[in-house]
Write a protein that holds these residues in place. Structure first.
Motif, short mmCIF file in Angstrom:
data_model
loop_
_atom_site.label_atom_id
_atom_site.label_comp_id
_atom_site.label_asym_id
_atom_site.label_seq_id
_atom_site.Cartn_x
_atom_site.Cartn_y
_atom_site.Cartn_z
N ALA A 170 7.95 6.78 23.02
CA ALA A 170 9.39 7.55 22.42
C ALA A 170 9.99 6.67 21.61
CB ALA A 170 10.03 8.16 23.52
N HIS A 171 9.41 5.77 20.72
CA HIS A 171 10.21 4.94 19.83
C HIS A 171 9.22 4.16 18.82
CE1 HIS A 171 13.95 2.70 19.01
NE2 HIS A 171 13.36 1.79 18.23
N SER A 172 9.38 4.61 17.47
CA SER A 172 8.52 4.22 16.51
C SER A 172 8.98 3.76 15.44
CB SER A 172 7.80 5.21 16.07
OG SER A 172 6.75 6.32 16.75
N VAL A 173 8.19 2.42 14.88
CA VAL A 173 8.68 1.74 13.81
C VAL A 173 7.87 1.55 12.66
CG1 VAL A 173 9.54 -0.74 13.06
CG2 VAL A 173 10.02 0.15 15.28
N VAL A 174 8.37 2.24 11.63
CA VAL A 174 7.47 1.85 10.27
C VAL A 174 8.05 0.82 9.39
CG1 VAL A 174 7.08 3.08 8.23
CG2 VAL A 174 7.33 4.45 10.23
N ALA A 175 7.24 -0.28 9.39
CA ALA A 175 7.48 -1.41 8.94
C ALA A 175 6.77 -1.44 7.35
CB ALA A 175 7.21 -2.63 9.74
N ALA A 176 7.65 -0.85 6.40
CA ALA A 176 6.86 -0.91 5.17
C ALA A 176 7.89 -0.80 4.08
CB ALA A 176 5.84 0.46 4.93
N ASP A 177 7.58 -1.13 3.01
CA ASP A 177 8.73 -1.00 1.78
C ASP A 177 8.44 0.43 1.05
OD1 ASP A 177 9.37 -3.59 2.46
OD2 ASP A 177 8.06 -4.27 0.89
N VAL A 178 9.11 1.29 1.81
CA VAL A 178 9.20 2.82 1.36
C VAL A 178 10.42 3.27 1.98
CG1 VAL A 178 6.54 3.17 1.55
CG2 VAL A 178 8.15 3.61 3.67
N ASP A 179 10.95 4.31 1.15
CA ASP A 179 12.35 4.91 1.25
C ASP A 179 12.33 5.68 2.58
OD1 ASP A 179 15.10 5.75 0.13
OD2 ASP A 179 14.10 7.52 0.70
N ALA A 235 -3.07 11.00 11.48
CA ALA A 235 -3.88 10.76 10.34
C ALA A 235 -3.16 11.36 9.15
CB ALA A 235 -5.06 11.53 10.32
N PRO A 236 -2.33 12.61 8.97
CA PRO A 236 -1.72 12.94 7.84
C PRO A 236 -0.75 11.99 7.33
CG PRO A 236 -2.02 14.83 9.53
CD PRO A 236 -2.32 13.66 10.17
N PHE A 237 0.22 11.44 8.37
CA PHE A 237 1.25 10.50 7.64
C PHE A 237 0.63 9.20 7.30
CE2 PHE A 237 4.30 6.98 8.77
CZ PHE A 237 5.24 7.47 7.55
N LEU A 238 -0.28 8.68 8.19
CA LEU A 238 -0.88 7.40 7.79
C LEU A 238 -1.40 7.32 6.30
CD1 LEU A 238 -2.29 6.27 11.25
CD2 LEU A 238 -0.39 5.43 10.12
N ASP A 275 -1.55 6.07 0.83
CA ASP A 275 -1.60 6.44 -0.58
C ASP A 275 -0.13 5.83 -1.26
OD1 ASP A 275 -2.78 7.92 -2.67
OD2 ASP A 275 -0.85 9.09 -2.57
N ARG A 276 0.74 5.95 -0.50
CA ARG A 276 2.22 5.67 -1.14
C ARG A 276 2.19 4.37 -1.40
NH1 ARG A 276 6.93 8.79 -2.84
NH2 ARG A 276 8.66 7.58 -2.79
N LEU A 277 1.82 3.34 -0.50
CA LEU A 277 1.75 1.94 -0.49
C LEU A 277 0.39 1.50 -1.41
CD1 LEU A 277 2.60 1.11 3.06
CD2 LEU A 277 4.17 0.90 0.99
N ALA A 278 -0.53 2.33 -2.01
CA ALA A 278 -2.03 1.93 -2.40
C ALA A 278 -2.44 0.80 -1.82
CB ALA A 278 -1.54 1.31 -3.99
N ARG A 279 -2.79 1.10 -0.25
CA ARG A 279 -3.35 0.40 0.67
C ARG A 279 -4.23 1.03 1.56
NH1 ARG A 279 -0.54 -4.76 2.79
NH2 ARG A 279 0.78 -5.21 0.91
N ALA A 281 -3.72 -4.71 2.05
CA ALA A 281 -4.37 -4.39 0.69
C ALA A 281 -5.75 -4.56 0.53
CB ALA A 281 -3.64 -5.93 -0.05
N THR A 282 -6.22 -3.67 -0.22
CA THR A 282 -7.45 -3.41 -0.31
C THR A 282 -8.19 -4.15 -1.68
OG1 THR A 282 -7.42 -1.32 -1.57
CG2 THR A 282 -7.62 -1.24 0.88
N PRO A 283 -9.07 -4.79 -1.75
CA PRO A 283 -9.72 -5.25 -2.91
C PRO A 283 -9.87 -4.48 -4.06
CG PRO A 283 -11.28 -5.74 -1.23
CD PRO A 283 -10.43 -4.70 -0.68
N GLY A 284 -9.10 -5.10 -5.07
CA GLY A 284 -9.06 -4.29 -6.64
C GLY A 284 -7.77 -3.21 -6.53
#
Length: 237
Positions: free
Chosen positions: A66-75, A94-97, A102-106, A234-237
């Motif tokens: 019952a406690h989640s952390v999103v560690a990403a450079d997003v608003d 899956a929908p949020f991930l 997509d938002r992070l291009a990862r 990060a993905t290649p390219g």
């Protein structure tokens, strides 16, 4: 020290965004992990925290009870707009991930169970020799996602430790097909508890819940489930 015994505490007041830079900056996730290693659990208050990405290499979504952390450079407002506040599992669905990737291009990895054990003194329970140069696929992968990687091998298997997400000490191991079913996985997982440096306070393991053999070997080696997580890399390219 038991890393998996939650202390009694009053529930924290739920809030979406941490109020201080210490709680939300690049060291925030490392602080969460350090407290869990001490047995200090995030309060099961339904809170979603949005904190800075711990390093350019990996972003992550980490879930405890019952406690989640999103560690990403997003608003944080963008994160909230994508999640149902009444669905505690939403951050690892899956929908949020997919939207976050997509938002992070990862790329987004699997949703893994995360287990933790305390380091142990003395020699490991199986004879090992250190590998200084290896083209083993698991070793190559480890060097992509971890720092300070060290690798050891024995007949029928290998084990490695390194500093992974937010600098925590992580283990990975593999047993050759011809040596499976003999308890070697348990011995290798246990060995990692002896192989981390003396200043380490915990050994973390990520495993797919469907990999029942590895789950069993971790439990038998004294690791305890603490949560689940997905890495965005990060993905290649």
């Amino acid at each position: 020290m038991s890393p998996v015994t939650a202390p009694t505490r009053e529930p924290a007041t739920p809030e979406d965004v941490p109020r201080t830079s210490e709680e939300s900056g690049p060291l925030a996730l490392a602080g969460v992990f350090a407290r869990v290693e001490r047995g200090e659990w995030p309060p099961p208050d339904g809170r979603l925290r949005v904190v800075a990405q711990p390093s350019p290499r990996s972003a992550a979504v980490v879930a405890f009870t019952a406690h989640s952390v999103v560690a990403a450079d997003v608003d944080a407002d963008w994160v909230r707009s994508r999640l149902d506040p009444d669905d505690l599992a939403a951050p690892l669905r899956a929908p949020f991930l997919a939207a976050l990737a997509d938002r992070l291009a990862r790329g987004v990895g699997a949703v893994d169970m995360v287990a933790l054990a305390s380091p142990l003194p003395g020699p490991p329970p199986v004879a090992l020799s250190e590998w200084t140069d290896s083209e083993h696929p698991r070793v190559r992968r480890a060097h992509r996602y971890r720092d300070e990687v060290r690798v050891w091998g024995t007949e029928g298997g290998m084990v490695l430790v390194g500093r992974g997400l937010a600098g925590r000490w992580e283990v990975a191991y593999e047993v050759d097909p011809t040596h499976r079913g003999r308890g070697l996985g348990r011995l290798l997982a246990s060995a990692a508890r002896h192989l981390v440096p003396s200043h380490a306070h915990g050994v973390w393991a990520q495993v797919s819940p469907g990999n029942a053999a590895s789950v069993r070997s971790l439990l038998a080696a004294g690791y305890r489930p603490v949560g689940s997580e997905a890495l965005l890399v990060a993905t290649p390219g």
